[in-house]
Scaffold this active site. Structure first.
Site, PDB file in Angstrom:
ATOM      1  N   HIS A  48      -1.480  32.509  11.095  1.00 56.65           N
ATOM      2  CA  HIS A  48      -0.811  31.225  11.285  1.00 56.65           C
ATOM      3  C   HIS A  48       0.683  31.420  11.512  1.00 56.65           C
ATOM      4  CE1 HIS A  48       0.822  27.329   9.407  1.00 56.65           C
ATOM      5  NE2 HIS A  48       0.395  27.013  10.611  1.00 56.65           N
TER       6      HIS A  48
ATOM      7  N   HIS B 150       0.798  28.470   3.532  1.00 55.38           N
ATOM      8  CA  HIS B 150       0.223  27.163   3.913  1.00 55.38           C
ATOM      9  C   HIS B 150      -1.252  27.055   3.542  1.00 55.38           C
ATOM     10  CE1 HIS B 150       3.607  27.831   6.849  1.00 55.38           C
ATOM     11  NE2 HIS B 150       3.928  26.643   6.393  1.00 55.38           N
TER      12      HIS B 150
END
Lengths: 854, 163
Positions: free
Chosen positions: B92, B109
């Site tokens: 990510h 995250h």
């Protein structure tokens, strides 16, 4: 070894690659993206490229620049040449700051390619013949549809035309397409049988707030970082509006925004790490991520389904009892005449606090202690007497709850009672699903039952035999409408009746002969002429008579606003639509202009005039035409509340192109002093959106139990489980794109349900099994996940999936005040399915998606 | 002892979910990756279930993990086809991944990747599945070699293209 083809290198855009700005096609966050297009055979270098990033070095974590396998594709333009396409998150966007979700990160993979996974996009208008669909020209399709529409209006009245169209932004839709649909259906055809997106009627989901004088999009992303407390009420932000959570709520919980708070807050005002109140029957991923960050600053409340307004009123009563309100604010900013009704019915001041809270405990299943803690975190002044700053965001758990109007009104009123609107770090409204982009002529039903409503229930009209033409745009009601099993059965039957009649002796291809035969069928049968306008063949389109291919995201110029800042930006066109596909506004204009010509030809000026004003040549013209609907926006900042929430008058595509990812926040004003266009960061600082500028109170209903559609299941041992639905972080809506993308469909191959280990044990279910969820409305077979997201006695299902829909189980109940369905609650039985679809299931991870602990 | 870092990652053990891998193709649908070095990264005798080993591959700027899981895994080697290896950079935004309970977790995250199922993102933000390291087990010695990468390592325009 890989389950699908992987890449270990990516093409580099040269310095002179075409560059466009856009916004993600998916959720309400509206992350900014940059698009690069360059000839397939050309390449930049690691040191010199359009990204302006040194690609020769290992990228650093959280740098804000990401370019991954899923962000590249190769497209073919109408000139026949191939081009590389890279769609990367915009670091310069204050919405996402280079962050992106699993949805937006795959934007590039959804681009149309003639030989790739998206190759089956709709490319030509198609007419159903005896043995399936045949491709026809636009002229042919428009002549059929306009002729049938005109004849149907003339013979049976405008209400014989029913429609179900999106009214939102993003997904390649927005102000342009919504103005097109508004002109055709609301100004031209003037049917009352309009319905929006996936629901049965043409309504706001939040009349309970709007009729108080408060539009639901009144805050800014900054408020999520600046709030003392964020309340997420039936709003799964981490999975549904992901980057809004990770970039704005999460830093607040982590204490990462304390410095910002110190700058924005009053002198001496306490500024600490934020707290979060999550009101949701499930321990969803938002809850467990928040708890992993800081369990002591998370309050998770799990009310019984359908009872949230009782809870909101009880919390408000506690705030009232403790005098956690500003009497001066109430006097100056709210309508004290209607406040009496609120005090009497919502706060129930004639009853003792103990009685009210005991009743609320019994109804909601939430303890008094939790209610008191919630009230403290929402409303109790901070040390030094400073008002607490609370941002309350609700979404489908509230708006698709039982008693939509009262639920929304109760939460809006709790926030206004505690002055949590219009200040830094406050606000009260929707988290949002889609982005928005609504501009249309006035709707036939202006509001709830208290304001000229309720609107007609189109689903009941259609299933009851009403209407002749049913025009569905960019929505798939066979999956998405409530009570969908019954709906599908009835539409299928009526479409088949029409087909059967016109198929008798062969279906003529000639438009005149064809329409004559369909009109004969309208007279002789209950046949329904279903028109589907979409980008893919949908479940509903299987029963259409006519299919119209639409352009998608990136294939036309669109504009929308996101939900968390009302940030208006351009979603530029960077590629061609496949085949003959056209932007929705253009399709609607073709039909509108043809209707105008048909009425002119017979000298019917009055009817022809209704279809005038649709002769747009470009998307920019449609955008400009729609802006006239907003009226005069030359108002001072202190009068912003008089403007429509999405007012963009004076803004053009050209201006937005220059603003790029910066955009401008609606409502946009033309400042009387300077003449300049000025955006609005935060709403209702000075007044509310009512005639006298005062917030209008409303006394909510008392608890009266469940509606008949659900009450029939209570105490019936065949349906022992409460049932609610929601979404997965991975997939968007009906999976129209995601069912084609291996990163998505391999992980979520089937509709799924979640059940608590205690209930799973009783039924002999384990993760990876399959089960049938059923009630008297319908059934769905689902992959089972056993986890602690639900409580014992509650089963959760993904709302819909490309391979099945839980809406089969949902009742036909709608709130009598708004015609909004209760998508999120019913009762069901669950039985283990003895078979197993091993090939599909073997690629689905069965690990718990709400356990983030290490 | 090879030149790998043997830092044991924080991890816990738990019963992993029941998997249905019997019909899953081991061959995949892609040609073996080309141009990668062959690097000895461990020996089967030193691997314990759920106790990952860290190493760098294909160069010293790319941290990876080698782990033996409880059941058969996609791309797994060894008698139970349960030894797999992945890039330890979240796809990510490049944060470090931690192995725990059968998955790789990113605490920036909260993306989570299933190591038994090709490093798929089963929860979280990462739109790209984590890159899996192609392994070869030398049956005679028990040595495990990294010999390729399937999928892009975060922060690179190409896995072998750093200057």
């Amino acid at each position: 070894m890989s389950l699908f083809k992987r890449k270990d290198t990516l093409p580099i855009p040269p310095l002179d690659a075409e560059k466009y700005t856009t916004v993600c096609q998916y959720c309400s966050a509206g992350c900014g993206y940059n698009v690069f297009v360059w000839p397939e055979k050309r390449s930049g270098t690691a040191k010199s490229n359009a990204f302006k990033v040194d690609l020769s070095q290992q990228g650093q974590l959280m740098s804000g620049f990401s370019y991954t396998e899923t962000m590249h594709n190769v497209i073919t333009r109408k000139n026949g040449h191939k081009y590389n396409l890279a769609i990367i998150p915009a670091k310069e966007s204050r919405i996402n700051k280079g962050d992106y979700s699993i949805r937006g990160g795959t934007n590039a993979l959804t681009a149309y390619t003639p030989t790739g996974v998206t190759r089956n996009r709709l490319k030509d208008p198609m007419l159903r013949k005896e043995n399936g669909f045949v491709a026809i020209t636009w002229d042919h399709a428009v002549e059929i549809l306009a002729t049938l529409t005109k004849s149907s209006i003339d013979k049976y009245g405008a209400d014989s035309i029913a429609m179900k169209f999106y009214d939102h932004g993003s997904s390649g839709l927005g102000f342009e397409d919504n103005w097109g649909a508004g002109k055709l259906f609301l100004s031209g055809i003037k049917t009352q049988y309009l319905s929006i997106h996936n629901r049965p009627a043409y309504n706001s989901e939040v009349w309970g707030s709007r009729e108080r004088g408060m539009h639901e999009l009144n805050y800014d992303v900054d408020d999520a970082r600046l709030a003392d407390t964020v309340v997420l009420w039936g709003a799964n932000a981490y999975e549904g509006a992901t980057v809004f959570y990770t970039e704005h709520i999460m830093p607040n919980l982590q204490g990462g925004s304390i410095e910002e708070k110190q700058k924005e807050f009053a002198s001496g005002e306490p500024a600490e790490a934020g707290r979060i109140v999550i009101i949701d029957p499930r321990k969803n991923a938002t809850t467990s991520v928040s708890q992993d960050i800081s369990a002591e600053r998370v309050l998770h409340i799990r009310p019984n389904l359908g009872t949230d307004w009782i809870l909101a009123n009880a919390i408000a009563r506690i705030a009232w009892e403790n005098k956690w309100y500003d009497n001066d604010y109430l006097q100056k900013r709210t309508d004290m005449k209607t406040f009496e009704d609120y005090k009497s019915k919502s706060l129930q001041l004639s009853k003792s606090l103990n009685t009210v809270l005991a009743d609320a405990e019994k109804i909601t299943g939430v303890s008094r202690q939790e209610m008191e803690q919630a009230a403290e975190w929402i409303a109790k002044p901070k040390a030094g007497g400073f008002k607490r700053r609370t941002l309350t965001l609700y979404e489908k758990g509230i708006i698709w709850n039982m008693k939509n109007y009262d639920q929304v009104a109760a939460i809006a009123q709790l926030n206004v009672l505690t002055s949590n609107v219009g200040r830094v770090g406050t606000g009260c409204g929707r988290l949002g699903g889609h982005q928005e982009g609504y501009v249309r002529p006035p709707a036939p039903t202006p509001g709830s039952i208290y304001a000229g409503g309720p609107p007609k229930n189109v689903d009941k009209y259609i299933t009851g035999g009403g209407g002749k033409i049913y025009w569905v745009g960019a929505t798939d009601p066979y999956l998405s409408t409530p009570n969908s099993q019954f709906f599908k059965k009835m539409v299928k039957k009526r479409a088949a009746n029409l087909l059967d009649y016109i198929d008798n002796g062969g279906i003529p291809l000639d438009p005149k002969a064809y329409t004559a035969k369909v009109l004969e069928a309208f007279e002789k049968t209950d046949g329904l002429f279903v028109v589907v306008q979409d980008i893919y063949m949908t479940h509903t389109a299987q029963d259409a008579m006519l299919i119209l291919p639409a352009a998608g995201w990136g294939e036309a110029v669109d504009t929308s606003v996101n939900c968390h800042s009302r940030l208006l930006r351009i979603y530029d066109k960077f590629m061609d639509a496949p085949g003959e596909a056209l932007p929705d506004w253009k399709i609607l204009a073709l039909v509108g202009n043809k209707l105008k010509a048909l009425y002119e030809a017979e000298g019917n000026k009055a009817m022809a005039d209704r279809f005038s004003g649709m002769d747009w040549k470009t998307d920019a013209e449609v955008f400009a035409a729609g802006s006239a609907e907003f009226g005069d926006n030359k108002v001072a900042e202190t009068d912003e509340a008089t403007l429509s929430a999405e007012c963009y008058k004076g803004v053009t595509h050209e201006i937005l192109r220059k603003l790029g990812n910066e955009g401008i926040q609606t409502p946009v004003r033309q400042d009387p002093a300077t003449g300049k266009l000025v955006g609005t960061k935060r709403r209702y600082k000075y007044s509310f959106a009512s005639k006298d500028g005062l917030f209008k109170w409303y006394g909510t209903d008392a608890w009266t139990g469940y509606p008949a559609e659900i009450a029939k299941y209570i105490d019936n041992p065949t349906y022992p489980f409460w049932f609610t639905t929601g979404r997965s972080q991975h997939v968007w809506q009906t999976m129209y794109h995601d069912k084609l993308i291996p990163e998505k469909y391999l992980s979520l191959p089937l509709p799924y349900m979640e059940i608590h280990p205690v209930d799973a044990g009783k039924l002999g279910l384990k993760s990876g099994d399959m089960a049938e969820v059923f009630n008297e409305e319908g059934s769905c077979i689902a992959l089972v996940y056993v986890n602690d997201a639900t409580k014992p006695g509650l089963v959760f299902g993904i709302m819909y999936h490309a391979k099945g829909t839980m809406n089969n189980l949902i009742s036909s109940y709608t709130d009598p005040k708004t015609t909004m369905p209760w998508y999120k609650g019913t009762k069901v039985g669950v039985r283990k399915y003895t078979g197993k679809l091993d090939d599909a299931i073997k690629t689905a991870s069965l690990l718990s998606n709400n356990d983030f602990t290490t | 002892m090879s030149d790998i870092s043997r830092r044991k990652f924080l991890q816990t053990t738990s019963a992993s979910a029941v998997l249905f891998l019997s019909g899953l193709s081991r061959d995949g649908n892609t040609a073996p990756p080309k141009g990668y070095p062959s690097k000895k990264i461990g020996n089967i005798k030193n691997l314990k279930v759920n106790e990952p080993l860290a190493f760098n591959y294909p160069d010293d700027k790319s941290p990876c993990l080698l782990v033996k899981v409880e059941n058969e895994a996609v791309g797994g080697v060894g008698p139970g086809k349960s030894i797999v290896s992945f890039s330890a950079l979240c796809t990510h935004m490049g944060c470090p991944l931690t192995y725990s309970k059968g998955r790789l977790v990113c605490k920036c995250h909260y993306s989570m990747f299933d190591v038994a199922l090709n490093g798929q993102t089963y929860q979280g933000l990462a739109s790209q599945w984590v890159a899996q390291i192609v392994l070869r087990l030398d049956a005679a010695t028990g040595n495990i070699y990294a010999e390729g990468v399937e999928g892009l390592i975060y922060g690179r325009i190409g896995n072998l293209k750093l200057s």
